[in-house]
Design a protein around this motif. Structure first.
Motif, PDB file in Angstrom:
ATOM      1  N   THR A 346       5.532 -12.536 -17.272  1.00 22.50           N
ATOM      2  CA  THR A 346       4.220 -12.265 -16.687  1.00 22.50           C
ATOM      3  C   THR A 346       3.611 -13.585 -16.227  1.00 22.50           C
ATOM      4  O   THR A 346       4.227 -14.650 -16.354  1.00 22.50           O
ATOM      5  CB  THR A 346       3.303 -11.593 -17.718  1.00 22.50           C
ATOM      6  N   ARG A 347       2.417 -13.533 -15.713  1.00 24.87           N
ATOM      7  CA  ARG A 347       1.743 -14.776 -15.323  1.00 24.87           C
ATOM      8  C   ARG A 347       1.552 -15.655 -16.550  1.00 24.87           C
ATOM      9  O   ARG A 347       1.248 -15.188 -17.633  1.00 24.87           O
ATOM     10  CB  ARG A 347       0.375 -14.480 -14.715  1.00 24.87           C
ATOM     11  N   SER A 348       1.720 -16.955 -16.383  1.00 24.82           N
ATOM     12  CA  SER A 348       1.452 -17.881 -17.471  1.00 24.82           C
ATOM     13  C   SER A 348      -0.021 -17.803 -17.857  1.00 24.82           C
ATOM     14  O   SER A 348      -0.899 -17.641 -17.008  1.00 24.82           O
ATOM     15  CB  SER A 348       1.780 -19.314 -17.031  1.00 24.82           C
ATOM     16  N   GLU A 351      -2.271 -20.080 -15.919  1.00 23.77           N
ATOM     17  CA  GLU A 351      -2.593 -19.881 -14.503  1.00 23.77           C
ATOM     18  C   GLU A 351      -4.041 -19.452 -14.282  1.00 23.77           C
ATOM     19  O   GLU A 351      -4.537 -19.534 -13.160  1.00 23.77           O
ATOM     20  CB  GLU A 351      -1.628 -18.864 -13.891  1.00 23.77           C
ATOM     21  N   SER A 357       1.490 -20.906 -10.064  1.00 22.53           N
ATOM     22  CA  SER A 357       2.869 -21.341  -9.883  1.00 22.53           C
ATOM     23  C   SER A 357       3.258 -21.352  -8.412  1.00 22.53           C
ATOM     24  O   SER A 357       2.827 -20.503  -7.627  1.00 22.53           O
ATOM     25  CB  SER A 357       3.813 -20.412 -10.651  1.00 22.53           C
ATOM     26  N   SER A 362       7.351 -14.624 -11.433  1.00 22.62           N
ATOM     27  CA  SER A 362       7.203 -15.246 -12.746  1.00 22.62           C
ATOM     28  C   SER A 362       8.552 -15.517 -13.398  1.00 22.62           C
ATOM     29  O   SER A 362       8.696 -16.460 -14.178  1.00 22.62           O
ATOM     30  CB  SER A 362       6.357 -14.345 -13.652  1.00 22.62           C
ATOM     31  N   ARG A 365       9.699 -18.757 -12.154  1.00 17.01           N
ATOM     32  CA  ARG A 365       8.853 -19.799 -12.759  1.00 17.01           C
ATOM     33  C   ARG A 365       9.383 -20.194 -14.138  1.00 17.01           C
ATOM     34  O   ARG A 365       9.506 -21.380 -14.447  1.00 17.01           O
ATOM     35  CB  ARG A 365       7.407 -19.302 -12.877  1.00 17.01           C
TER      36      ARG A 365
END
Length: 486
Positions: A346-348, A351, A357, A362, A365
């Motif tokens: 998932t999104r960090s 973020e 990113s 993701s 990433r």
């Protein structure tokens, strides 16, 4: 003809000056303090926001694992600390961050050459950002672990001081190291075994000088725990996974059912990836997408295997509720297995506070960040999109001689030694992507940074205890649901 301009290449002197100048903007003592902002978001609300995108039946399991202690709560609270770190001072020296560099995200695994290495092993939150973020999360995790293990104030101070000291001195060494040698640097089993021997001798000498024959016993249990990690790691192979995770039915291997921790896809009512009934085809489709991200030699290697079965598997603490699976592949025959772990990316959590990113998914990433930071990475590390537009994954071997340190069992000498090797390892990971010369110049040769990070760690450990209590209150009031013992 197009002329390509060379990237700026400052001299070592200029890079040192950059680090020294950063001290004027952000004195090292500025890292000492932790004080929550007046508009600090409710930590329980932050966790609930994460829960909204996770598997509903596993969210209570996540809460149950986090409620065991302040230490386990901290393992699942990366999003809370990311918001807190966003208001802390930084020197403006960026690196590739792990993003969740707590002490349980370090461990042992096998290199492609089948040598056991110690390194970071979790990159779900990786993103470029200020080097202090990782150092502070690591140091705070040691302060919380020391409290969990009921260390004295003096022992806790020595542990957390060691994190900053080890990071600082290691970075000073990397500042003097040739660029390629930094990339070749790694912490091997032999390095750690040598360190354990040194620790053993140091405590024996202390006992001898003090004429206290029983004193070395305080170190021996920790030393033996360290050696046991390597012995156990060697047993964690695909064949061991085959014996523990599969059964033979009608002459064929298949993954066993152990709900809710392990549920084969044949028992899922609908795919976690799709409502399509052809679940095995879904597995094969996503597998093919993953395979395409590998280089040609790795694809040729995978061509010698075929997909046999798959299952949803619950892992970790902070990751519980995100989609995670294992895939069983068969090589020459049923006795030649390969288990791949598939984890949703998932999104960090960073973020929300740092630039997003540069990678389009993701999964990529995570993979790119891991390869940037680790001294050696799994040969099967890759990524894929799911069959749904908003789902992304990264793939790696499930068990590849992986081992972790039983932190809850360590005595002060063992935890101090562990802080030392984690600090060195984090510095080496940062030196690969950041500027070790500038960072070392900023950190300096004295202990200002060490003391500042230690004070921050102890203050944040108290914040974590408050957040943990708020978390328990939310469970007791019915705001959150928890399921224990899973």
């Amino acid at each position: 003809m197009t002329v390509i301009e060379a990237a700026p290449h400052p001299s070592a002197a200029d890079r040192r000056a950059q680090g020294v100048d950063a001290r004027a903007r952000t004195p090292r003592e500025a890292h000492t303090h932790w004080q929550p902002g007046p508009e600090r978001e409710d930590p329980v609300a932050i966790l609930q926001a994460q829960d909204a995108t996770r598997e509903p039946d596993l969210v209570p399991v996540r809460h149950g694992r986090m409620m065991v202690s302040p230490f386990t709560f901290y393992r699942g609270s990366a999003a809370i600390m990311a918001a807190d770190l966003a208001i802390t001072p930084t020197a403006g020296l960026n690196v590739q961050l792990c993003g969740d560099a707590h002490l349980s995200n370090f461990g042992v695994f096998a290199s492609p050459e089948r040598q056991l290495l110690f390194d970071l092993n979790d990159f779900d939150e990786t993103l470029p950002g200020p080097f202090e973020y990782d150092v502070k999360r690591l140091a705070a995790s040691f302060a919380i672990a020391a409290a969990n293990n009921k260390f004295s104030a003096e022992d806790t101070q020595q542990v957390v001081l060691k994190v900053g000291e080890s990071y600082r001195t290691a970075m000073a060494g990397f500042a003097k190291t040739n660029t390629l040698d930094i990339w070749y640097s790694r912490m091997s089993e032999a390095d750690i075994q040598d360190g354990l021997v040194r620790l053993e001798r140091e405590y024996a000498e202390v006992a001898k000088q003090a004429k206290r024959a029983g004193a070395p016993k305080t170190a021996i249990p920790s030393i033996e725990r360290g050696r046991e990690v390597f012995r156990k790691a060697r047993t964690r192979t695909n064949l061991q996974a085959l014996s523990k995770l599969t059964e033979v039915v009608d002459g064929r291997q298949r993954i066993v059912s152990q709900p809710p921790v392990l549920i084969p896809w044949r028992e899922l009512e609908s795919s976690a990836e799709s409502d399509r009934p052809d679940l095995f085809d879904v597995v094969q489709e996503v597998y093919d997408r993953y395979r395409s991200t590998l280089n040609e030699t790795r694809r040729r290697l995978l061509d010698r295997y075929r997909v046999v079965d798959a299952a949803r598997k619950v892992v970790g603490v902070g990751s519980v509720g995100t989609r995670a699976f294992i895939v069983l592949l068969e090589g020459r025959d049923a006795g030649d297995p390969l288990f791949l772990q598939v984890k949703e990316a998932t999104r960090s959590v960073l973020e929300a506070h740092l630039p997003k990113s540069q990678f389009s998914t993701s999964g990529e990433r995570v993979v790119q960040g891991q390869q940037m930071m680790q001294s050696a990475s799994d040969i099967f590390l890759g990524w894929s999109e799911g069959v749904q537009d908003d789902r992304f994954y990264y793939w790696r071997q499930l068990r590849d001689m992986k081992g972790s340190v039983p932190v809850e069992e360590l005595l002060p000498p063992g935890l101090t030694f562990y802080a030392e090797i984690c600090g060195w390892t984090l510095a080496r990971a940062h030196a690969r992507s950041g500027d070790p010369v500038a960072i070392a110049a900023y950190l300096g040769t004295k202990r200002k940074f060490d003391r500042a990070i230690a004070e921050f760690a102890k203050a944040y450990a108290k914040q974590n205890e408050q957040d943990y209590q708020a978390f328990l209150d939310a469970i007791n009031s019915g705001r959150l649901e928890a399921k224990t013992g899973v």
